[in-house]
Design an enzyme around this catalytic site. Structure first.
Site, PDB file in Angstrom:
ATOM      1  N   TYR A 166      50.107  47.090  40.472  1.00 24.88           N
ATOM      2  CA  TYR A 166      48.862  46.328  40.280  1.00 24.88           C
ATOM      3  C   TYR A 166      48.029  47.045  39.232  1.00 24.88           C
ATOM      4  CZ  TYR A 166      44.288  44.244  41.193  1.00 24.88           C
ATOM      5  OH  TYR A 166      43.074  43.617  41.060  1.00 24.88           O
ATOM      6  N   GLU A 253      43.283  40.893  35.418  1.00 20.57           N
ATOM      7  CA  GLU A 253      43.983  41.321  36.621  1.00 20.57           C
ATOM      8  C   GLU A 253      45.458  40.986  36.454  1.00 20.57           C
ATOM      9  OE1 GLU A 253      43.296  40.928  41.389  1.00 20.57           O
ATOM     10  OE2 GLU A 253      43.483  39.056  40.260  1.00 20.57           O
TER      11      GLU A 253
END
Length: 446
Positions: A166, A253
């Protein structure tokens, strides 16, 4: 004497500029507070107006700045899908993705009953699967009950990923600069991971002037557990940062940021948000806005510089000022009513804007009464009253209209309302206005 006068004028100008800046910041903060408050109550049915772009557009943008993304083709027709399947590399399977501006596509359901907005399929089956998605409405946990139309299918190469991570860059209010949030574990909800294993969350604050340095990128690569092609991986993180800065993003993101079987880093899927204030210098980027994915009332309101957010109630509100809008919605709820919208016409609305605001309110079939609550400061009450009368006549108003005016030229404004010959209900204060709006619904139902 002239020098002293000049200094005084400059001092007044600086004070006024500082006051205007504080007012603008206050409006933004108060509007955001109102949105969060009513979203928590479950009243807000649509998202706050902001630029959002599709997955295929975000991939192309990141690729432009050097980020590595899965090969893919955006398809508007089934013929495009058939051609894309022939040209995309990889193995026997491809990924067919519905393009909507809402999360949870994979677990979504189409209005026609077809399950899932993202499918890994054999090349020979891609067109058949796409035919059940293209032109249909996809409903997800984030789309709202009405769902979103699928106007584009993204056919992408199926990547063989070895590890998922991530990686995100966002604006940190505390330091007024970029903040990196990352984790060696990705492909899942970062919020859940932060709760269950907070020690696995990596945070790095970046200097807004220096940006992300190569040393910081290499440090992040090490903390993410990468062992191959470290310089290339660092360059990929720097490419994402360049995308963030040069595109005026408020957030990038990447979930997952992945390693392929050879150990190279790929931005496998990403969500990008952009600063609406940068529209004047990001014209090409803002031209990507897909208004078909937005509430059409918000789209129309934005054309006339009106701040509109749809709610699920039945009392339409037209107010000037975010704070007054919050108070109006709250007091309607207090007296048993339910606001149908957040609509701020601003501090200097014209008659044309008022007319357009009424058109938006009356176009909502759920609206059974309209409450206008105006505090006349910069906006004079007589001007707003003239706009209200003109608007009510233009839209052929068929629901109760309650108006509360206060401030500059309030007497003239009330005279205009009373002399209009229309059934406009005037109110002395906000309490009186809210009670009259709520009671008008009860009378109509009786």
């Amino acid at each position: 004497c002239d020098f002293t006068t000049t200094r005084l004028l400059h001092r007044r100008f600086r004070r006024r500029r500082a006051r205007d800046a504080r007012s603008s910041a206050m409006f933004t903060a108060m509007r955001a507070t109102a949105v969060r408050r009513w979203r928590r109550r479950g009243a807000i049915a649509v998202a706050e107006r902001a630029l959002n772009i599709h997955e295929y557009q975000g991939a192309a943008l990141m690729q432009r700045f050097g980020a590595r993304v899965p090969p893919g083709v955006a398809c508007a027709t089934l013929e495009d899908v058939a051609q894309a399947v022939q040209t995309i590399g990889g193995g026997d399977e491809v990924v067919v993705k519905s393009q909507i501006l809402a999360g949870g596509r994979g677990l979504g359901t189409f209005a026609n009953g077809f399950q899932g907005g993202v499918h890994v399929v054999k090349r020979a089956d891609a067109v058949n699967v796409a035919s059940k998605m293209l032109g249909q409405t996809l409903i997800t946990k984030q789309s709202g009950p009405g769902g979103k139309p699928v106007n584009v299918i993204y056919v992408a190469e199926k990547m063989s990923l070895k590890r998922e991570m991530y990686f995100a860059i966002l604006l940190d209010r505390a330091t007024a600069g970029p903040l990196v949030i990352a984790s060696a574990e990705g492909g899942t909800s970062i919020e859940d991971l932060a709760v269950s294993h907070p020690e696995k969350i990596i945070k790095m604050r970046l200097d807004i002037e220096k940006g992300m340095t190569h040393a910081q990128a290499k440090e992040l690569v090490t903390k993410l557990g990468m062992t191959k092609h470290l310089d290339d991986a660092a360059k990929q993180l720097l490419a994402l940062y360049e995308t963030f800065v040069k595109s005026d993003c408020t957030m990038i993101e990447v979930n997952p940021l992945a390693e392929d079987q050879d150990g190279y880093v790929i931005a496998a899927d990403a969500k990008l948000n952009f600063d609406d204030n940068a529209e004047y210098r990001q014209k090409e980027l803002f031209a990507m806005r897909d208004s078909s994915q937005e509430d059409q009332r918000e789209v129309q309101a934005s054309k006339f510089d009106l701040n509109y957010i749809g709610l699920d109630g039945n009392i339409g509100c037209m107010v000037n000022g975010a704070g007054l809008a919050m108070a109006t919605m709250d007091i309607i709820q207090l007296y048993g009513g339910s606001p149908a919208n957040f609509l701020d016409v601003g501090g200097n609305a014209s008659e044309e804007q008022v007319v357009e605001a009424f058109k938006i309110l009356t176009a909502d079939p759920k609206v059974k009464a309209i409450l206008v609550n105006i505090f006349g400061g910069i906006m004079k009450c007589d001007v707003i009253a003239s706009g209200i009368v003109a608007a009510a006549k233009q839209v052929d108003l068929r629901v109760p209209l309650i108006v509360r005016l206060e401030g500059t030229n309030v007497e003239k404004g009330n005279e205009i309302l009373k002399g209009s010959g229309m059934a406009i209900i005037t109110a002395e204060d906000l309490d009186d206005a809210a009670q009259k709006a709520c009671s008008s619904l009860k009378q109509a139902a009786a």
